[in-house]
Design a protein around this motif. Sequence first.
Motif, mmCIF file in Angstrom:
data_model
loop_
_atom_site.group_PDB
_atom_site.id
_atom_site.type_symbol
_atom_site.label_atom_id
_atom_site.label_comp_id
_atom_site.label_asym_id
_atom_site.label_seq_id
_atom_site.Cartn_x
_atom_site.Cartn_y
_atom_site.Cartn_z
ATOM 1 N N GLN A 1 26.592 33.190 36.397
ATOM 2 C CA GLN A 1 26.348 34.322 37.307
ATOM 3 C C GLN A 1 27.042 35.593 36.795
ATOM 4 O OE1 GLN A 1 27.880 33.998 41.347
ATOM 5 N NE2 GLN A 1 26.113 35.078 42.146
ATOM 6 N N ASP A 2 28.170 35.421 36.108
ATOM 7 C CA ASP A 2 28.877 36.581 35.538
ATOM 8 C C ASP A 2 27.958 37.444 34.658
ATOM 9 O OD1 ASP A 2 31.176 35.766 36.750
ATOM 10 O OD2 ASP A 2 32.236 35.192 34.913
ATOM 11 N N SER A 3 26.992 36.813 34.007
ATOM 12 C CA SER A 3 26.068 37.571 33.146
ATOM 13 C C SER A 3 25.221 38.539 33.969
ATOM 14 C CB SER A 3 25.104 36.636 32.409
ATOM 15 O OG SER A 3 25.801 35.629 31.752
ATOM 16 N N ASN B 1 34.248 46.691 43.565
ATOM 17 C CA ASN B 1 34.638 45.385 44.100
ATOM 18 C C ASN B 1 33.742 44.313 43.452
ATOM 19 O OD1 ASN B 1 34.893 43.035 45.562
ATOM 20 N ND2 ASN B 1 34.968 44.034 47.552
ATOM 21 N N TYR B 2 34.313 43.588 42.483
ATOM 22 C CA TYR B 2 33.528 42.607 41.723
ATOM 23 C C TYR B 2 33.497 41.231 42.373
ATOM 24 C CZ TYR B 2 33.324 46.096 38.087
ATOM 25 O OH TYR B 2 33.078 47.245 37.401
ATOM 26 N N ASP B 3 34.049 41.138 43.560
ATOM 27 C CA ASP B 3 34.071 39.847 44.243
ATOM 28 C C ASP B 3 33.179 39.836 45.471
ATOM 29 O OD1 ASP B 3 36.492 38.053 43.010
ATOM 30 O OD2 ASP B 3 36.731 40.197 42.687
ATOM 31 N N LEU C 1 34.770 46.514 29.479
ATOM 32 C CA LEU C 1 34.143 47.797 29.815
ATOM 33 C C LEU C 1 33.491 47.786 31.199
ATOM 34 C CD1 LEU C 1 32.563 48.692 26.351
ATOM 35 C CD2 LEU C 1 34.701 49.524 27.334
ATOM 36 N N HIS C 2 33.561 46.646 31.884
ATOM 37 C CA HIS C 2 32.994 46.498 33.234
ATOM 38 C C HIS C 2 31.512 46.855 33.290
ATOM 39 C CE1 HIS C 2 37.124 46.333 34.793
ATOM 40 N NE2 HIS C 2 37.369 47.466 34.178
ATOM 41 N N THR C 3 30.769 46.503 32.291
ATOM 42 C CA THR C 3 29.322 46.744 32.401
ATOM 43 C C THR C 3 28.530 45.826 31.472
ATOM 44 O OG1 THR C 3 27.630 48.454 32.605
ATOM 45 C CG2 THR C 3 29.068 48.612 30.677
ATOM 46 N N VAL D 1 46.669 34.201 33.431
ATOM 47 C CA VAL D 1 46.670 33.893 31.999
ATOM 48 C C VAL D 1 45.356 34.361 31.357
ATOM 49 C CG1 VAL D 1 46.731 32.004 30.313
ATOM 50 C CG2 VAL D 1 48.222 31.921 32.340
ATOM 51 N N ARG D 2 44.234 34.016 31.979
ATOM 52 C CA ARG D 2 42.941 34.362 31.380
ATOM 53 C C ARG D 2 42.703 35.869 31.319
ATOM 54 N NH1 ARG D 2 37.799 33.670 34.815
ATOM 55 N NH2 ARG D 2 38.858 35.415 35.824
ATOM 56 N N ASP D 3 42.973 36.567 32.427
ATOM 57 C CA ASP D 3 42.661 37.997 32.452
ATOM 58 C C ASP D 3 43.511 38.786 31.462
ATOM 59 O OD1 ASP D 3 40.727 37.490 34.269
ATOM 60 O OD2 ASP D 3 41.526 38.748 35.873
ATOM 61 N N GLY E 1 41.678 41.689 28.696
ATOM 62 C CA GLY E 1 42.377 42.941 28.425
ATOM 63 C C GLY E 1 43.072 43.569 29.625
ATOM 64 N N ARG E 2 43.613 42.754 30.548
ATOM 65 C CA ARG E 2 44.238 43.293 31.758
ATOM 66 C C ARG E 2 45.769 43.205 31.690
ATOM 67 N NH1 ARG E 2 39.694 42.726 35.342
ATOM 68 N NH2 ARG E 2 37.986 43.097 33.894
ATOM 69 N N SER E 3 46.447 44.035 32.525
ATOM 70 C CA SER E 3 47.915 43.954 32.623
ATOM 71 C C SER E 3 48.272 43.033 33.796
ATOM 72 C CB SER E 3 48.492 45.340 32.869
ATOM 73 O OG SER E 3 48.091 45.786 34.161
ATOM 74 N N ILE F 1 41.669 42.449 46.635
ATOM 75 C CA ILE F 1 40.225 42.154 46.621
ATOM 76 C C ILE F 1 39.906 40.665 46.484
ATOM 77 C CG2 ILE F 1 38.043 42.535 45.364
ATOM 78 C CD1 ILE F 1 39.122 45.330 44.673
ATOM 79 N N VAL F 2 40.394 40.053 45.417
ATOM 80 C CA VAL F 2 39.947 38.684 45.101
ATOM 81 C C VAL F 2 40.230 37.712 46.251
ATOM 82 C CG1 VAL F 2 40.141 36.770 43.456
ATOM 83 C CG2 VAL F 2 40.311 39.130 42.643
ATOM 84 N N ARG F 3 41.448 37.773 46.770
ATOM 85 C CA ARG F 3 41.814 36.827 47.834
ATOM 86 C C ARG F 3 40.976 37.040 49.114
ATOM 87 N NH1 ARG F 3 45.325 36.152 52.040
ATOM 88 N NH2 ARG F 3 46.141 34.026 52.254
HETATM 89 O O1 C5P Z 1 34.907 33.770 35.677
HETATM 90 P P1 C5P Z 1 35.230 34.140 37.088
HETATM 91 O O2 C5P Z 1 34.407 33.435 38.115
HETATM 92 O O3 C5P Z 1 36.690 34.096 37.415
HETATM 93 O O4 C5P Z 1 34.790 35.676 37.128
HETATM 94 C C1 C5P Z 1 34.698 36.345 38.338
HETATM 95 C C2 C5P Z 1 35.879 37.278 38.524
HETATM 96 O O5 C5P Z 1 35.826 38.310 37.558
HETATM 97 C C3 C5P Z 1 35.863 37.946 39.883
HETATM 98 O O6 C5P Z 1 36.839 37.373 40.715
HETATM 99 C C4 C5P Z 1 36.121 39.425 39.595
HETATM 100 O O7 C5P Z 1 37.245 39.904 40.286
HETATM 101 C C5 C5P Z 1 36.395 39.471 38.106
HETATM 102 N N1 C5P Z 1 35.824 40.653 37.445
HETATM 103 C C6 C5P Z 1 36.674 41.637 36.967
HETATM 104 N N2 C5P Z 1 36.152 42.724 36.329
HETATM 105 C C7 C5P Z 1 34.819 42.871 36.164
HETATM 106 C C8 C5P Z 1 33.930 41.891 36.661
HETATM 107 C C9 C5P Z 1 34.479 40.792 37.302
HETATM 108 O O8 C5P Z 1 37.899 41.510 37.101
HETATM 109 N N3 C5P Z 1 34.360 43.935 35.539
#
Ligand code: C5P
Length: 214
Positions: A38-40, A57-59, A91-93, A143-145, A150-152, A163-165
Amino acid sequence: MGHPVVIGVAGGSGSGKTTVARELFRQFQNDSVTMIEQDSYYKDQSHLSLEERALTNYDHPFAFDNDLMLHHLQELIGGRAIDKPIYDFKLHTRKQETVRVEPKDVIILEGMLILEDARIRDMMDIKVFVDTDADVRIVRRIVRDIEERGRSLDSVVNQYLSIVRPMHLQFIEPTKRYADVIVPEGGYNRVALDLLSTKIRDILLEKQQVGKHS
Ligand code: C5P
């Protein structure tokens, strides 16, 4: 090729759903299997600046282009190839390039909110929800992000709390009720994976028999 078997693997970010989906994929490599994440299908945001994209808001379910995902699923089920988008988390896109995906006997759909859209949910033969405690999910996500996206540390923690929670509790957790199978701790739950692959093979066989006689 008969009507393919469609399996949905949902669960929160960091739940281990990708590992479950990949393990199933691995078990079916001798047959014909494809995976759609679905991420794609995060919406294309190339018209926005990087700063604006970072504020999205990506969640939330609105972040996804479910119409395109549904269309692609229908195409694959109909025996036609698709050009799957590629998403860039840094790049969020969406990237310019796409990847060609051929129709296969088994389609694994993997993603946080794939059970949320009834149109997509109704196309699944088996619905799986990977259920993992929040502390494990946040540790994996940090760890993954940092390593891959590329996140801090600060940005991951802020995003998680603001957001995520809340989105997890509002949109993801409630979809557990649609699952046929709830897999605790995801990842390498061998018993659950073996049960699932046996069931997938049964359905595959049934569909192939029906295909032969119709
Ligand atoms: O792989 P996973 O299911 O964890 O990916 C979804 C997560 O990716 C979401 O919780 C969303 O916050 C995050 N995300 C992000 N930046 C984006 C797109 C999604 O941090 N540009």
